[in-house]
Design a protein around this motif. Sequence first.
Motif, PDB file in Angstrom:
ATOM      1  N   SER A   1     111.583  54.551  55.583  1.00  0.00           N
ATOM      2  CA  SER A   1     110.177  54.133  55.599  1.00  0.00           C
ATOM      3  C   SER A   1     110.071  52.625  55.805  1.00  0.00           C
ATOM      4  O   SER A   1     110.892  51.855  55.320  1.00  0.00           O
ATOM      5  N   SER A   2     109.028  52.233  56.525  1.00  0.00           N
ATOM      6  CA  SER A   2     108.825  50.818  56.845  1.00  0.00           C
ATOM      7  C   SER A   2     108.026  50.108  55.760  1.00  0.00           C
ATOM      8  O   SER A   2     107.347  50.741  54.944  1.00  0.00           O
ATOM      9  N   SER A   3     108.081  48.800  55.798  1.00  0.00           N
ATOM     10  CA  SER A   3     107.258  47.987  54.892  1.00  0.00           C
ATOM     11  C   SER A   3     105.781  48.256  55.141  1.00  0.00           C
ATOM     12  O   SER A   3     104.986  48.332  54.199  1.00  0.00           O
ATOM     13  N   GLU A   4     105.421  48.427  56.387  1.00  0.00           N
ATOM     14  CA  GLU A   4     104.027  48.721  56.735  1.00  0.00           C
ATOM     15  C   GLU A   4     103.590  50.056  56.114  1.00  0.00           C
ATOM     16  O   GLU A   4     102.479  50.150  55.571  1.00  0.00           O
ATOM     17  N   GLN A   5     104.456  51.052  56.160  1.00  0.00           N
ATOM     18  CA  GLN A   5     104.126  52.334  55.535  1.00  0.00           C
ATOM     19  C   GLN A   5     103.983  52.177  54.026  1.00  0.00           C
ATOM     20  O   GLN A   5     103.061  52.730  53.428  1.00  0.00           O
ATOM     21  N   LEU A   6     104.883  51.416  53.419  1.00  0.00           N
ATOM     22  CA  LEU A   6     104.822  51.207  51.973  1.00  0.00           C
ATOM     23  C   LEU A   6     103.514  50.544  51.564  1.00  0.00           C
ATOM     24  O   LEU A   6     102.875  50.951  50.587  1.00  0.00           O
ATOM     25  N   VAL A   7     103.093  49.541  52.309  1.00  0.00           N
ATOM     26  CA  VAL A   7     101.817  48.876  52.019  1.00  0.00           C
ATOM     27  C   VAL A   7     100.675  49.884  52.108  1.00  0.00           C
ATOM     28  O   VAL A   7      99.806  49.943  51.233  1.00  0.00           O
ATOM     29  N   SER A   8     100.685  50.702  53.142  1.00  0.00           N
ATOM     30  CA  SER A   8      99.648  51.713  53.330  1.00  0.00           C
ATOM     31  C   SER A   8      99.645  52.723  52.181  1.00  0.00           C
ATOM     32  O   SER A   8      98.584  53.086  51.651  1.00  0.00           O
ATOM     33  N   TRP A   9     100.831  53.192  51.785  1.00  0.00           N
ATOM     34  CA  TRP A   9     100.936  54.137  50.672  1.00  0.00           C
ATOM     35  C   TRP A   9     100.388  53.533  49.387  1.00  0.00           C
ATOM     36  O   TRP A   9      99.661  54.185  48.654  1.00  0.00           O
ATOM     37  N   ARG A  10     100.780  52.292  49.122  1.00  0.00           N
ATOM     38  CA  ARG A  10     100.323  51.648  47.890  1.00  0.00           C
ATOM     39  C   ARG A  10      98.806  51.521  47.863  1.00  0.00           C
ATOM     40  O   ARG A  10      98.177  51.756  46.834  1.00  0.00           O
ATOM     41  N   GLU A  11      98.235  51.148  49.000  1.00  0.00           N
ATOM     42  CA  GLU A  11      96.771  51.055  49.072  1.00  0.00           C
ATOM     43  C   GLU A  11      96.148  52.422  48.818  1.00  0.00           C
ATOM     44  O   GLU A  11      95.198  52.542  48.047  1.00  0.00           O
ATOM     45  N   GLU A  12      96.677  53.446  49.470  1.00  0.00           N
ATOM     46  CA  GLU A  12      96.161  54.805  49.319  1.00  0.00           C
ATOM     47  C   GLU A  12      96.274  55.298  47.884  1.00  0.00           C
ATOM     48  O   GLU A  12      95.385  55.998  47.382  1.00  0.00           O
ATOM     49  N   LEU A  13      97.351  54.912  47.200  1.00  0.00           N
ATOM     50  CA  LEU A  13      97.599  55.366  45.832  1.00  0.00           C
ATOM     51  C   LEU A  13      96.985  54.457  44.766  1.00  0.00           C
ATOM     52  O   LEU A  13      97.113  54.715  43.580  1.00  0.00           O
ATOM     53  N   GLY A  14      96.341  53.369  45.206  1.00  0.00           N
ATOM     54  CA  GLY A  14      95.708  52.455  44.259  1.00  0.00           C
ATOM     55  C   GLY A  14      96.683  51.575  43.505  1.00  0.00           C
ATOM     56  O   GLY A  14      96.395  51.121  42.404  1.00  0.00           O
ATOM     57  N   VAL A  15      97.838  51.312  44.115  1.00  0.00           N
ATOM     58  CA  VAL A  15      98.860  50.473  43.484  1.00  0.00           C
ATOM     59  C   VAL A  15      98.665  49.030  43.928  1.00  0.00           C
ATOM     60  O   VAL A  15      98.525  48.740  45.118  1.00  0.00           O
ATOM     61  N   LYS A  16      98.650  48.143  42.975  1.00  0.00           N
ATOM     62  CA  LYS A  16      98.488  46.707  43.242  1.00  0.00           C
ATOM     63  C   LYS A  16      99.619  46.194  44.133  1.00  0.00           C
ATOM     64  O   LYS A  16     100.786  46.569  43.975  1.00  0.00           O
ATOM     65  N   ALA A  17      99.276  45.329  45.052  1.00  0.00           N
ATOM     66  CA  ALA A  17     100.270  44.725  45.940  1.00  0.00           C
ATOM     67  C   ALA A  17     101.243  43.871  45.140  1.00  0.00           C
ATOM     68  O   ALA A  17     100.877  43.295  44.105  1.00  0.00           O
ATOM     69  N   GLY A  18     102.464  43.791  45.609  1.00  0.00           N
ATOM     70  CA  GLY A  18     103.479  42.978  44.950  1.00  0.00           C
ATOM     71  C   GLY A  18     103.253  41.493  45.183  1.00  0.00           C
ATOM     72  O   GLY A  18     102.382  41.095  45.963  1.00  0.00           O
ATOM     73  N   PRO A  19     104.074  40.642  44.564  1.00  0.00           N
ATOM     74  CA  PRO A  19     103.890  39.193  44.648  1.00  0.00           C
ATOM     75  C   PRO A  19     104.419  38.565  45.938  1.00  0.00           C
ATOM     76  O   PRO A  19     104.179  37.399  46.195  1.00  0.00           O
ATOM     77  N   VAL A  20     105.138  39.347  46.754  1.00  0.00           N
ATOM     78  CA  VAL A  20     105.727  38.821  47.989  1.00  0.00           C
ATOM     79  C   VAL A  20     105.176  39.602  49.172  1.00  0.00           C
ATOM     80  O   VAL A  20     105.083  40.829  49.124  1.00  0.00           O
ATOM     81  N   VAL A  21     104.824  38.903  50.239  1.00  0.00           N
ATOM     82  CA  VAL A  21     104.325  39.559  51.443  1.00  0.00           C
ATOM     83  C   VAL A  21     105.438  40.430  52.021  1.00  0.00           C
ATOM     84  O   VAL A  21     106.545  39.942  52.261  1.00  0.00           O
ATOM     85  N   PRO A  22     105.176  41.719  52.226  1.00  0.00           N
ATOM     86  CA  PRO A  22     106.206  42.608  52.765  1.00  0.00           C
ATOM     87  C   PRO A  22     106.321  42.461  54.285  1.00  0.00           C
ATOM     88  O   PRO A  22     105.597  43.098  55.036  1.00  0.00           O
ATOM     89  N   LEU A  23     107.219  41.611  54.718  1.00  0.00           N
ATOM     90  CA  LEU A  23     107.420  41.367  56.139  1.00  0.00           C
ATOM     91  C   LEU A  23     108.456  42.320  56.712  1.00  0.00           C
ATOM     92  O   LEU A  23     109.421  42.690  56.034  1.00  0.00           O
ATOM     93  N   ALA A  24     108.277  42.690  57.970  1.00  0.00           N
ATOM     94  CA  ALA A  24     109.278  43.497  58.664  1.00  0.00           C
ATOM     95  C   ALA A  24     110.572  42.694  58.771  1.00  0.00           C
ATOM     96  O   ALA A  24     110.559  41.457  58.819  1.00  0.00           O
ATOM     97  N   ILE A  25     111.688  43.392  58.804  1.00  0.00           N
ATOM     98  CA  ILE A  25     112.999  42.743  58.879  1.00  0.00           C
ATOM     99  C   ILE A  25     113.052  41.754  60.035  1.00  0.00           C
ATOM    100  O   ILE A  25     113.532  40.623  59.879  1.00  0.00           O
ATOM    101  N   ASP A  26     112.558  42.146  61.208  1.00  0.00           N
ATOM    102  CA  ASP A  26     112.665  41.271  62.382  1.00  0.00           C
ATOM    103  C   ASP A  26     111.817  40.011  62.283  1.00  0.00           C
ATOM    104  O   ASP A  26     112.028  39.063  63.037  1.00  0.00           O
ATOM    105  N   LYS A  27     110.895  39.962  61.323  1.00  0.00           N
ATOM    106  CA  LYS A  27     110.113  38.741  61.091  1.00  0.00           C
ATOM    107  C   LYS A  27     110.891  37.743  60.236  1.00  0.00           C
ATOM    108  O   LYS A  27     110.648  36.549  60.283  1.00  0.00           O
TER     109      LYS A  27
END
Length: 169
Positions: free
Chosen positions: A105-131
């Motif tokens: 699963s990608s960081s982008e998917q994880l962010v989407s899942w967390r939003e959908e599940l009502g989970v607060k975002a973490g303290p670090v911006v989840p950047l893709a590996i290539d970034k």
Amino acid sequence: MVSEEDLKHLRRSVELAREALAAGDAPFGSVLVDESGKVLQEDRNRTVTETNASLHPEFTLAIWAQKHLPPSERATTTVYTSGEHCPMCSAVHANVGLGRIVYVSSSEQLVSWREELGVKAGPVVPLAIDKVAPGLQVEGPIDALYEDVWELHRIKAEKSYLSLIRRQV
């Protein structure tokens, strides 16, 4: 292209993520494999149970590899992981000189899942590996195991919510 051998190691990384969740950690697991397909080391997330924010499995595998493998061998390894590396893990992976990364699963998917599940975002911006480390060979997300990883994160969110409710009662 992801092979049957790749899927075997990815399934193991998902099993390790399941173990992490059962122990009380976030559901992430990783496997370090040499160029012949031999598993060198594996780990699961231990950030809660070991009270150490750096104990992501990708990070601990990179540190293990730096201590136990010469640079030429590190460069030919593959890290299989249930979720795309966070920025910390991407940086250590690149700095240690590990090879290919394959994730479910990608960081982008994880962010989407967390939003959908009502989970607060973490303290670090989840950047893709290539970034973070643009020179790395990366494959993912891998759809074949998407549902398995999604379910682990859904269970984690549900457990966190129930824990919060219990503390409020």
